[in-house]
Design a protein around this motif. Structure first.
Motif, PDB file in Angstrom:
ATOM      1  N   GLN A  70       0.527  -1.245   0.210  1.00 12.95           N
ATOM      2  CA  GLN A  70       0.077   0.053   0.120  1.00 12.95           C
ATOM      3  C   GLN A  70       1.074   1.166   0.540  1.00 12.95           C
ATOM      4  O   GLN A  70       1.319   1.686   0.404  1.00 12.95           O
ATOM      5  CB  GLN A  70      -1.037  -0.334   1.020  1.00 12.95           C
ATOM      6  CG  GLN A  70      -1.171   1.075   1.240  1.00 12.95           C
ATOM      7  CD  GLN A  70      -3.095   1.172  -0.143  1.00 12.95           C
ATOM      8  OE1 GLN A  70      -3.303   0.403   0.410  1.00 12.95           O
ATOM      9  NE2 GLN A  70      -3.081   2.446  -0.657  1.00 12.95           N
ATOM     10  N   TYR A  71       1.237   2.229  -0.908  1.00 14.32           N
ATOM     11  CA  TYR A  71       1.367   3.111  -0.894  1.00 14.32           C
ATOM     12  C   TYR A  71       0.172   4.715  -0.234  1.00 14.32           C
ATOM     13  O   TYR A  71      -1.055   4.732  -0.344  1.00 14.32           O
ATOM     14  CB  TYR A  71       1.945   3.823  -2.776  1.00 14.32           C
ATOM     15  CG  TYR A  71       3.261   2.736  -2.957  1.00 14.32           C
ATOM     16  CD1 TYR A  71       4.064   2.934  -2.910  1.00 14.32           C
ATOM     17  CD2 TYR A  71       2.507   1.846  -3.460  1.00 14.32           C
ATOM     18  CE1 TYR A  71       5.042   2.911  -3.201  1.00 14.32           C
ATOM     19  CE2 TYR A  71       3.668   1.079  -4.219  1.00 14.32           C
ATOM     20  CZ  TYR A  71       4.744   1.470  -4.236  1.00 14.32           C
ATOM     21  OH  TYR A  71       5.924   0.816  -4.959  1.00 14.32           O
ATOM     22  N   ILE A  72       1.135   5.049   0.101  1.00 14.31           N
ATOM     23  CA  ILE A  72       0.351   6.801   0.689  1.00 14.31           C
ATOM     24  C   ILE A  72       0.999   7.388   0.500  1.00 14.31           C
ATOM     25  O   ILE A  72       2.021   7.806   0.646  1.00 14.31           O
ATOM     26  CB  ILE A  72       0.259   6.188   2.618  1.00 14.31           C
ATOM     27  CG1 ILE A  72      -0.721   5.102   2.803  1.00 14.31           C
ATOM     28  CG2 ILE A  72      -0.297   7.763   3.161  1.00 14.31           C
ATOM     29  CD1 ILE A  72      -1.200   5.437   4.353  1.00 14.31           C
ATOM     30  N   LEU A  73       0.217   9.092   0.051  1.00 15.03           N
ATOM     31  CA  LEU A  73       0.717  10.354  -0.263  1.00 15.03           C
ATOM     32  C   LEU A  73       0.674  11.457   0.909  1.00 15.03           C
ATOM     33  O   LEU A  73      -0.203  11.788   1.144  1.00 15.03           O
ATOM     34  CB  LEU A  73       0.158  10.860  -1.719  1.00 15.03           C
ATOM     35  CG  LEU A  73       0.827  12.209  -2.155  1.00 15.03           C
ATOM     36  CD1 LEU A  73       1.791  11.987  -2.250  1.00 15.03           C
ATOM     37  CD2 LEU A  73      -0.356  12.360  -3.196  1.00 15.03           C
ATOM     38  N   LEU A  74       1.905  12.241   1.584  1.00 21.97           N
ATOM     39  CA  LEU A  74       1.341  12.621   2.670  1.00 21.97           C
ATOM     40  C   LEU A  74       1.600  14.719   1.712  1.00 21.97           C
ATOM     41  O   LEU A  74       2.323  14.803   0.692  1.00 21.97           O
ATOM     42  CB  LEU A  74       2.103  13.018   3.527  1.00 21.97           C
ATOM     43  CG  LEU A  74       2.361  12.063   4.394  1.00 21.97           C
ATOM     44  CD1 LEU A  74       3.698  11.988   5.376  1.00 21.97           C
ATOM     45  CD2 LEU A  74       1.043  12.039   5.479  1.00 21.97           C
ATOM     46  N   LEU A  75       0.680  15.193   1.888  1.00 25.93           N
ATOM     47  CA  LEU A  75       1.026  16.703   1.390  1.00 25.93           C
ATOM     48  C   LEU A  75       1.037  17.536   2.692  1.00 25.93           C
ATOM     49  O   LEU A  75       0.317  17.301   3.133  1.00 25.93           O
ATOM     50  CB  LEU A  75      -0.514  16.472   0.485  1.00 25.93           C
ATOM     51  CG  LEU A  75      -0.981  15.751  -0.309  1.00 25.93           C
ATOM     52  CD1 LEU A  75      -2.612  16.283  -0.705  1.00 25.93           C
ATOM     53  CD2 LEU A  75       0.170  16.131  -1.618  1.00 25.93           C
ATOM     54  N   LEU A  76       2.035  17.990   2.269  1.00 29.50           N
ATOM     55  CA  LEU A  76       2.154  19.005   3.721  1.00 29.50           C
ATOM     56  C   LEU A  76       2.922  20.218   2.948  1.00 29.50           C
ATOM     57  O   LEU A  76       2.934  20.591   1.907  1.00 29.50           O
ATOM     58  CB  LEU A  76       4.057  18.448   4.488  1.00 29.50           C
ATOM     59  CG  LEU A  76       4.283  16.696   4.658  1.00 29.50           C
ATOM     60  CD1 LEU A  76       5.273  16.403   4.202  1.00 29.50           C
ATOM     61  CD2 LEU A  76       3.478  16.815   6.406  1.00 29.50           C
TER      62      LEU A  76
END
Length: 203
Positions: free
Chosen positions: A117-123
């Motif tokens: 599973q890939y997860i993208l963090l937006l900061l």
């Protein structure tokens, strides 16, 4: 949500928090933790299921009267939800100051995944968390990532996955392309993180 007393111990909200962290809870489980108990007429799971028909962001906009319109919610339980909403409003800025902080945030999100599973963090550029998005079980489309980042007003991104700590040549090439795309748009790409149960690795 099933009646909490009938759930296996590992699936009950409080026990799940202790084992996996609060980020692992569903919206209904989170509401169950906050409300604590039901009423003689309305069990807790029924109250949370009724509330769970709405996004948490919608519930957060409700006032005392709207909350008390739900069966099983009186002024006391409504006050709890209103207080939590105000607490979140006052502390809404979550700053993930470094890779370690990102890892601690991501670990419970990926703990229950049964496959890659890939997860993208937006900061923000200052590392305040804007949002995260599940990105599937294969390397996500770079255009999708950059469009999502621009839409969220992000200044930097971090892509993470669970699984083995070693990175493939495909991932290395992909990350190079992602960094080039981000640089062209003025975004900072912090890299790709492999999230394990006790440690993490970055490229």
């Amino acid at each position: 949500m099933e009646k909490i007393k009938l759930l296996p111990l590992t699936e009950r909200p409080r026990e799940k928090v202790q084992a996996l962290g609060v980020q692992a809870l569903s919206d209904e489980e989170l509401l169950a933790i906050l409300l604590g108990s039901g009423t003689p007429k309305y069990p807790l799971n029924e109250i949370c299921t009724a509330l769970g028909q709405y996004e948490l962001s919608v519930i957060a906009q409700m006032d005392m009267q709207a909350l008390c319109a739900f069966k099983g919610i009186g002024p006391a339980k409504a006050t709890i939800l209103l207080a939590v909403t105000e607490f979140c409003r006052r502390t809404k800025s979550l700053r993930l100051k470094d890779d370690r902080a990102c890892y601690e945030y991501l670990r419970p999100l990926l703990a229950q995944a049964t496959q890659l599973q890939y997860i993208l963090l937006l900061l923000t550029a200052g590392r305040e968390l804007l949002a995260f998005s599940e990105a599937g079980s294969v390397l996500p489309d770079i255009t999708w990532i950059t469009e999502l980042a621009i839409e969220a007003g992000a200044g930097r991104i971090l892509l993470a996955r669970n699984g083995w700590p070693a990175f493939s040549n495909t991932e290395s090439r992909y990350l190079s392309q992602l960094r080039n795309a981000c640089e062209a748009l003025g975004l900072i790409c912090d890299g790709l993180m492999a999230v394990g149960p006790e440690r993490f690795k970055m490229i």
